[in-house]
Enzyme design. Sequence first.
Site, PDB file in Angstrom:
ATOM      1  N   HIS A 215      -3.465   7.094   3.084  1.00  0.00           N
ATOM      2  CA  HIS A 215      -3.957   5.750   2.372  1.00  0.00           C
ATOM      3  C   HIS A 215      -5.268   5.055   3.211  1.00  0.00           C
ATOM      4  CE1 HIS A 215      -4.133   1.532   1.415  1.00  0.00           C
ATOM      5  NE2 HIS A 215      -3.718   1.065   2.493  1.00  0.00           N
TER       6      HIS A 215
ATOM      7  N   ASN B 152     -10.001  -0.539   0.519  1.00  0.00           N
ATOM      8  CA  ASN B 152      -8.686  -0.371   0.399  1.00  0.00           C
ATOM      9  C   ASN B 152      -7.973  -1.032  -1.008  1.00  0.00           C
ATOM     10  OD1 ASN B 152      -5.717  -0.648   0.713  1.00  0.00           O
ATOM     11  ND2 ASN B 152      -5.632  -1.725   2.503  1.00  0.00           N
TER      12      ASN B 152
ATOM     13  N   CYS C 145       0.949  -1.184   0.017  1.00  0.00           N
ATOM     14  CA  CYS C 145       0.028  -0.012  -0.123  1.00  0.00           C
ATOM     15  C   CYS C 145       0.808   1.134   0.100  1.00  0.00           C
ATOM     16  CB  CYS C 145      -1.027   0.041   1.228  1.00  0.00           C
ATOM     17  SG  CYS C 145      -2.013  -1.600   1.180  1.00  0.00           S
TER      18      CYS C 145
HETATM   19  N1  COA Z   1     -18.466  -9.152   9.503  1.00  0.00           N
HETATM   20  C1  COA Z   1     -18.917  -9.493  10.731  1.00  0.00           C
HETATM   21  N2  COA Z   1     -17.881  -9.756  11.713  1.00  0.00           N
HETATM   22  C2  COA Z   1     -16.672  -9.885  11.554  1.00  0.00           C
HETATM   23  C3  COA Z   1     -16.396  -9.531  10.211  1.00  0.00           C
HETATM   24  C4  COA Z   1     -17.019  -9.242   9.041  1.00  0.00           C
HETATM   25  N3  COA Z   1     -16.572  -8.827   7.831  1.00  0.00           N
HETATM   26  N4  COA Z   1     -14.853  -9.697  10.297  1.00  0.00           N
HETATM   27  C5  COA Z   1     -14.562 -10.091  11.365  1.00  0.00           C
HETATM   28  N5  COA Z   1     -15.690 -10.039  12.186  1.00  0.00           N
HETATM   29  C6  COA Z   1     -15.815 -10.639  13.651  1.00  0.00           C
HETATM   30  C7  COA Z   1     -14.628 -11.335  14.026  1.00  0.00           C
HETATM   31  O1  COA Z   1     -14.701 -12.906  13.723  1.00  0.00           O
HETATM   32  C8  COA Z   1     -14.681 -11.302  15.682  1.00  0.00           C
HETATM   33  O2  COA Z   1     -15.683 -11.927  16.050  1.00  0.00           O
HETATM   34  P1  COA Z   1     -15.405 -12.975  17.335  1.00  0.00           P
HETATM   35  O3  COA Z   1     -15.261 -11.651  18.542  1.00  0.00           O
HETATM   36  O4  COA Z   1     -16.641 -13.499  17.605  1.00  0.00           O
HETATM   37  O5  COA Z   1     -14.137 -13.573  17.360  1.00  0.00           O
HETATM   38  C9  COA Z   1     -15.247  -9.751  15.648  1.00  0.00           C
HETATM   39  O6  COA Z   1     -15.980  -9.372  14.587  1.00  0.00           O
HETATM   40  C10 COA Z   1     -14.477  -8.537  16.169  1.00  0.00           C
HETATM   41  O7  COA Z   1     -13.204  -9.049  15.196  1.00  0.00           O
HETATM   42  P2  COA Z   1     -11.861  -8.006  15.368  1.00  0.00           P
HETATM   43  O8  COA Z   1     -10.906  -8.521  14.438  1.00  0.00           O
HETATM   44  O9  COA Z   1     -11.699  -7.797  16.856  1.00  0.00           O
HETATM   45  O10 COA Z   1     -12.445  -6.703  14.665  1.00  0.00           O
HETATM   46  P3  COA Z   1     -11.775  -5.357  14.529  1.00  0.00           P
HETATM   47  O11 COA Z   1     -12.580  -4.381  15.222  1.00  0.00           O
HETATM   48  O12 COA Z   1     -10.330  -5.408  15.173  1.00  0.00           O
HETATM   49  O13 COA Z   1     -11.727  -5.106  12.901  1.00  0.00           O
HETATM   50  C11 COA Z   1     -10.547  -5.114  11.097  1.00  0.00           C
HETATM   51  C12 COA Z   1     -11.463  -6.009  12.026  1.00  0.00           C
HETATM   52  C13 COA Z   1      -9.999  -6.399  10.099  1.00  0.00           C
HETATM   53  C14 COA Z   1     -11.626  -4.220  10.256  1.00  0.00           C
HETATM   54  C15 COA Z   1      -9.405  -4.220  11.804  1.00  0.00           C
HETATM   55  O14 COA Z   1      -8.645  -5.163  12.462  1.00  0.00           O
HETATM   56  C16 COA Z   1      -8.632  -3.588  10.784  1.00  0.00           C
HETATM   57  O15 COA Z   1      -9.100  -2.845  10.116  1.00  0.00           O
HETATM   58  N6  COA Z   1      -7.297  -3.937  10.501  1.00  0.00           N
HETATM   59  C17 COA Z   1      -6.462  -3.323   9.832  1.00  0.00           C
HETATM   60  C18 COA Z   1      -6.454  -3.764   8.206  1.00  0.00           C
HETATM   61  C19 COA Z   1      -5.935  -2.947   7.327  1.00  0.00           C
HETATM   62  O16 COA Z   1      -6.133  -1.926   7.203  1.00  0.00           O
HETATM   63  N7  COA Z   1      -5.346  -3.662   6.282  1.00  0.00           N
HETATM   64  C20 COA Z   1      -4.419  -3.082   5.360  1.00  0.00           C
HETATM   65  C21 COA Z   1      -3.371  -2.172   5.714  1.00  0.00           C
HETATM   66  S1  COA Z   1      -2.555  -1.606   4.456  1.00  0.00           S
END
Ligand code: COA
Length: 335
Positions: free
Chosen positions: A261, A291, A118
């Site tokens: 980004h 993204n 990215c």
């Molecule tokens: N829909 C519904 N539930 C979802 C889900 C979706 N699309 N994706 C994950 N969940 C669930 C998980 O399974 C978890 O359930 P559990 O508590 O029963 O295990 C719950 O939601 C919370 O998951 P968590 O990983 O704590 O969510 P989060 O608030 O951290 O959000 C992301 C997840 C991926 C959105 C977040 O971590 C993120 O944005 N990370 C950075 C990603 C990024 O920018 N990457 C590229 C960088 S260049």
Amino acid sequence: MTAGNNPSVYIKGVGSYVPEKILTNQDLSKVVDTSDEWIVTRTGIKERRVCENGQECSDIAVAAGRKAIESAGLHPSDIDAIIVGTITPDMIFPSTACMVQKKLGLENIPCTDVQAACTGFLYVLDMARGMLLTNHRYNNILIIGAEKLSSIIDWSDRSTCVLFGDGAGAAVIARTPAGATYGVNDIYLGADGSNPELLNIPAGGSSLTASEATLAQGQHFLKMNGKEVFKFASRVIVQASEEILNANNLSMDDVDIIIPHQANIRIIENASKAMKVPMDKFFINLDRYGNTSAASVPVAMDEAVSSGLIQAGHHVLLVAFGAGLTWGSALVKWH
Ligand code: COA
């Protein structure tokens, strides 16, 4: 704004292209166990674009590149080199830049890809700057960030498939005319390769070659530790912004617009709070595209220019982070 470095190159033209096909959160909720409410609340993303069957990464790269060339007032034959930032090349080799060359009807000019995920656009911007300033053969370099992330997504993994989309953004970089004060004032890049597993595709390279087993285990798809990447991103977006401002004796008050980004609105909100910068200083289009990795910054920059948010004399801060892990920022005075 007085920056430490002379603006010796500038962004002569910009362009972007996103595929027409829209995939909404509603559409995704029919494929995996998710909801529009969860995706919007946790990421800010409402929809993303995906390539049609047969539409290659180089096709969308060319579409963006043509617009950038036109906006620079040039013809493709004026381009002296092509650099593409991508993690979704048409093939592992030859480079997507070579495919772009062919599709633009060009010959002989050097073409290569850069892989900085990215942060790719900031890496290719710095490389184009270096080439222009050290080699008189180059006058106009076409740089492109292009991704067909839909091709590496595991569409059964709800924790990743909701985040990404396809798109391409491009710019023509040239030497700043003598006496002009506009241009790319400074670029800051970084990387930390100590934890590659945080965001990667495990198989298909020379380390873990593609096999029936890797295919069965889905190791040819993008894998991400979302929580760790989120923490890294929220930290480094601030660090990369402050580093380049401090190095140039500037503050956020000197910046007219930030092009971050476009990964997750909560990362940008965290940066806004940490740096005490109002959210309306950040350009946002992740709600429409998700993204798009290396395409994210140039697509946003192009939209900010075409919507009039970036104007002549404006001081623009570009900032990005991604797999590697990599990060970077750039200060640009618009012309
Ligand atoms: N829909 C519904 N539930 C979802 C889900 C979706 N699309 N994706 C994950 N969940 C669930 C998980 O399974 C978890 O359930 P559990 O508590 O029963 O295990 C719950 O939601 C919370 O998951 P968590 O990983 O704590 O969510 P989060 O608030 O951290 O959000 C992301 C997840 C991926 C959105 C977040 O971590 C993120 O944005 N990370 C950075 C990603 C990024 O920018 N990457 C590229 C960088 S260049």
